[in-house]
Design a protein around this motif. Sequence first.
Motif, PDB file in Angstrom:
ATOM      1  N   ASP A 102       0.828  -1.211   0.000  1.00 22.03           N
ATOM      2  CA  ASP A 102       0.000   0.000   0.000  1.00 22.03           C
ATOM      3  C   ASP A 102       0.864   1.264   0.000  1.00 22.03           C
ATOM      4  O   ASP A 102       0.488   2.279  -0.599  1.00 22.03           O
ATOM      5  N   ARG A 106       0.848   4.092  -2.898  1.00 19.67           N
ATOM      6  CA  ARG A 106       0.654   5.507  -2.590  1.00 19.67           C
ATOM      7  C   ARG A 106       1.755   6.363  -3.216  1.00 19.67           C
ATOM      8  O   ARG A 106       1.475   7.435  -3.773  1.00 19.67           O
ATOM      9  N   THR A 109       1.182   6.678  -6.897  1.00 15.40           N
ATOM     10  CA  THR A 109       0.026   7.542  -7.138  1.00 15.40           C
ATOM     11  C   THR A 109       0.403   9.006  -6.978  1.00 15.40           C
ATOM     12  O   THR A 109       0.014   9.861  -7.777  1.00 15.40           O
ATOM     13  N   GLU A 110       1.205   9.305  -5.945  1.00 18.70           N
ATOM     14  CA  GLU A 110       1.598  10.689  -5.687  1.00 18.70           C
ATOM     15  C   GLU A 110       2.503  11.234  -6.788  1.00 18.70           C
ATOM     16  O   GLU A 110       2.427  12.409  -7.147  1.00 18.70           O
TER      17      GLU A 110
END
Length: 314
Positions: A102, A106, A109-110
């Motif tokens: 996860d 993240r 994604t950032e």
Amino acid sequence: MNGTSPLGPDGRLPVVVVTGMSGSGLSTAMKCLEDLGYEAVDNLRLSLLQPLVSQTHDRPLVIGIDSRTRDFDTQDLLAQIAILRERADLHVRLLFLDAHADAIQRRYTETRRPHPLAADRPVLDGVAVERVLMQPLRDAADEVLDTTHFSVHDARRHLAGLFHLNGGPGLKIFVTSFSFRHGVPREADLVFDVRFLDNPHWDKNLRPLSGLDQPVADYITRDPDYAEFFGNLTRLLEPLLPRYVREGKHYLTIAIGCTGGRHRSVFITHGLANWLKERGYKVGEAHRDLDRKEQAATVPEDRAATGTNPRESA
């Protein structure tokens, strides 16, 4: 070189091969080791590994090789590392960087970057494929660093402890508090559980405070078990630390945990850090979960009616 010798403590030239999961901080690790005095070569083709090391004689070397590399092959990399380790003039170590799926998701994604093994699929699919691919390297690594909860500063501190060059400081000790609710720090060498101490969380006047505040400190020190526990803790550590130094250990992480990571563990961590500093050790102190938003449910007004044990909850 910042005044350090190019040779390691045993007189051999340090060579660090950095690999691991994409999104776990490989580029950051390379930069940190470069700042320590290593010559950094990232994303090196496997066919160039032996020639590169053969040409390096006067400067420690850190080499980044991971699944992005065009001719990457797990077994080939392990075989080449084994060949390098046969050289008497080199001290070769394999560093594997890891992180929870996860956290990797993240980070991608950032940054809005595609995962190298995901193609047009979700990031987690790429992570799953890569984890299977990289597992043999993780199993063979000299050091595995989980960066899930790391900041850049955390990464730099841990890498400096693990890979400092000759002429650097001796044993560095890092003491951190944490919440068991959010997991034990994976980098910890020693873990102590202080959930048996009286919990300031149950005093609504102390709940907003932390273990760094005097009223909380006073509350915990009034616990009849506190003095004996802290004395036993320091008596345990006192003879161990010189032994770690004699064995050549350069970095030690001590983690102190309670349920919420705000009161008891913070107070004990701060006290232990001060105790270590008084004895001349170089000490870093942190409180991993102190600023984390509380996830627990609201405490009932009448604990007696609910049968809650204040030492075991929150």
